[in-house]
Enzyme design. Structure first.
Site, PDB file in Angstrom:
ATOM      1  N   ILE A 141       0.842  -1.207   0.000  1.00 42.65           N
ATOM      2  CA  ILE A 141       0.000   0.000   0.000  1.00 42.65           C
ATOM      3  C   ILE A 141       0.876   1.256   0.000  1.00 42.65           C
ATOM      4  O   ILE A 141       1.719   1.419   0.880  1.00 42.65           O
ATOM      5  CB  ILE A 141      -0.912   0.046   1.246  1.00 42.65           C
ATOM      6  N   LYS A 210       5.720  -0.302  13.192  1.00 40.52           N
ATOM      7  CA  LYS A 210       5.049   0.432  12.121  1.00 40.52           C
ATOM      8  C   LYS A 210       4.354   1.684  12.669  1.00 40.52           C
ATOM      9  O   LYS A 210       4.364   2.739  12.030  1.00 40.52           O
ATOM     10  CB  LYS A 210       4.046  -0.486  11.423  1.00 40.52           C
TER      11      LYS A 210
HETATM   12  N1  LIG Z   1       4.890  -9.866   9.302  1.00 39.92           N
HETATM   13  C1  LIG Z   1       4.348  -8.700   8.713  1.00 39.92           C
HETATM   14  C2  LIG Z   1       4.841  -8.537   7.302  1.00 39.92           C
HETATM   15  C3  LIG Z   1       4.437  -7.226   6.672  1.00 39.92           C
HETATM   16  O1  LIG Z   1       5.121  -6.153   7.244  1.00 39.92           O
HETATM   17  C4  LIG Z   1       2.830  -8.790   8.726  1.00 39.92           C
HETATM   18  O2  LIG Z   1       2.296  -9.870   9.015  1.00 39.92           O
HETATM   19  O3  LIG Z   1       2.187  -7.776   8.482  1.00 39.92           O
HETATM   20 NA    NA Z   2       3.652   0.496   2.082  1.00 44.18          NA
END
Ligand SMILES: N[C@@H](CCO)C(=O)O
Ligand code: NA
Ligand SMILES: NC(=O)c1ccc[n+]([C@@H]2O[C@H](COP(=O)([O-])OP(=O)(O)OC[C@H]3O[C@@H](n4cnc5c(N)ncnc54)[C@H](O)[C@@H]3O)[C@@H](O)[C@H]2O)c1
Length: 437
Positions: A141, A210
């Protein structure tokens, strides 16, 4: 001027570090789409070497490109380093060395960025190199580029969404088929969604990394993973899922990053990752499997939603290739990608001050006055009740309470005190709620 030399003044030479789930898709696309990528970048983009732990385990890759010595590959005559190994050391040292020599870096490594993006960005800025990391959050994305570039003229107030594919895959299965947690996690690993150590997914570390990256970009501040309040899905039981269903809700692991303005006008950042009950009518409730979706709220833009595949080899490789074309183009045409923007330097608000809403499900003694006693504890902590539902069983009753917004500390203290009451047999489920019913 960077010290980097290219093969013929135009070819962009790429070192690929790691050839696992994502790396192998990047290598494939780089090879299969070489002509188109060259046209878009303005010069051939050439794979100069691939570092893997065990070259003998990769008969599918050209032998002459393989090396087990990632450090030496980074130091060789390459212009761009694409890092798809993961983890912090020794990757951090290699990428810092590359950036200090003016080589651009493309990485999907959220764990590294959530701790060291300031250090990496400073190295990139000092040497005039690019640092791109679109694949690090929400896979395919396009989300970081909109935050860094498209919304650079707006004032973002909230970023909230599903940013971990593995846990969303598990929660979706638990909700729809009552699937077993362990088996579904195994399946997510087999499909290439989970991290090398899947506890990073289920315990919320991946989503917290994140969230740190998102909060830093959205609020022009430096937020690291340790600033993010983190709870994973290991504690989400079938009781929680059933309690959510009974209320017309579902459970999702959300990353929530907010700009909080205090009464005196001072601003801070709240960043947290935890399971949340959301109404089944909420757009995030329909996000199933390994898909991700993120809402961004900004003063002028209003509400934006970003949706797509958040994990898996090919989707993540799409984001890596997009970054690679961008850094290659910058090299060919001269120019730089966006630098770190941390000028606002907002502090991070302690989690216990964060206003939130709770859903609490209790098994209580089935006798008159119990509801009043329980309600009294809420009132004592200044937590106001939004809705109560009661169901009789034989000797116990189930009591479901949804609160209005209250500081996390008051809600935690309320639950602790209720758990100690004689009339409360069991606190069956406690979960935060988002969204109106
Ligand atoms: N392990 C991560 C991979 C994507 O960043 C997930 O399941 O989102
Ligand atoms: Na992205
Ligand atoms: N899999 C996904 O869906 C996904 C999505 C977004 C971001 N990411 C990120 O991308 C990165 C790679 O993830 P992956 O799923 O491809 O991992 P993976 O475990 O499948 O691949 C890692 C690769 O790195 C190599 N490697 C490990 N140590 C090495 C060393 N010291 N020297 C050379 N090579 C070494 C391994 O041989 C393997 O080829 C991680 O940072 C991950 O968080 C993954």
């Amino acid at each position: 001027m960077s010290e980097v030399s290219t093969v013929d003044g135009r070819t962009v030479r790429v070192a690929l570090l790691g050839c696992g789930t994502v790396g192998r898709e990047v290598a494939r696309l780089l090879t299969e789409q070489a002509d188109e990528l060259a046209a878009r970048a303005g010069a051939p983009v050439e794979l100069a070497g691939i570092a893997v732990r065990r070259p003998d385990k990769h008969p599918e890759l050209p032998r002459h490109l393989l090396t087990a010595d990632a450090g030496a590959l980074v130091e060789s005559d390459v212009d761009v380093v694409v890092e798809l190994i993961g983890g912090i050391e020794p990757v951090r040292g290699w990428l810092l060395s590359a950036l200090r020599k003016g080589k651009s870096v493309v990485t999907a490594n959220k764990a590294l960025l959530a701790e060291y993006s300031a250090e990496l960005s400073e190295a990139a800025d000092a040497a005039g190199a690019d640092l791109y990391f679109e694949a690090a959050v929400a896979g395919a994305i396009p989300l970081l580029r909109p935050l860094r570039e498209s919304l650079a003229g707006d004032r973002i107030t909230k970023v909230m969404g599903i940013v971990n594919g593995t846990t969303n895959y598990i929660l979706s299965a638990m909700d729809s088929t009552g699937a077993n947690y362990a088996e579904t996690l195994e399946e997510a690993s087999r499909l290439g969604y989970a991290e090398a150590d899947p506890t990073a997914d289920v315990d919320g570390y991946d989503a917290a990394s994140k969230a740190a990256i998102l909060a830093s970009l959205a609020f022009h501040s430096r937020v690291t993973a340790s600033d993010v309040h983190r709870e994973g899905i290991a504690g989400v039981s079938s009781f929680d899922i059933a309690a959510a269903k009974a209320l017309g809700r579902t459970v999702k692991l959300l990353a929530i990053c907010e700009r909080v303005t205090a009464d005196d006008g001072t601003e801070s950042v709240s960043a947290r990752v935890h399971p949340v009950m959301i109404p089944r009518s909420h757009p995030l409730a329909a996000v199933g499997g390994a898909f991700n979706a993120v809402f961004v709220e900004a003063d002028a833009a209003g509400e934006l939603m970003f949706y797509g595949q958040g994990a898996g080899g090919a989707p993540t490789a799409s984001a890596v290739l997009g970054d690679l074309v961008a850094v290659a183009r910058n090299r060919v045409l001269g120019g730089r990608g966006p630098r770190e923007s941390a000028h606002a330097a907002l502090p991070v608000r302690p989690h216990l001050q964060t206003p939130t809403r709770y859903h609490i499900s209790l098994d209580v003694a089935d006798r008159p006055g119990v509801l009043a006693q329980v309600a009294h504890v809420f009132a004592a902590h200044e937590v106001s009740i939004a809705a109560v539902r009661q169901r009789d069983r034989t000797s116990t009753a189930s009591l479901v309470i949804v609160t209005h917004l209250a500081p996390e500390a008051a809600l935690e203290a309320t639950v602790e005190e209720i758990g100690k009451m004689d009339v409360v047999h069991e606190v069956v489920s406690v979960m935060r709620v988002e969204g109106e019913d």
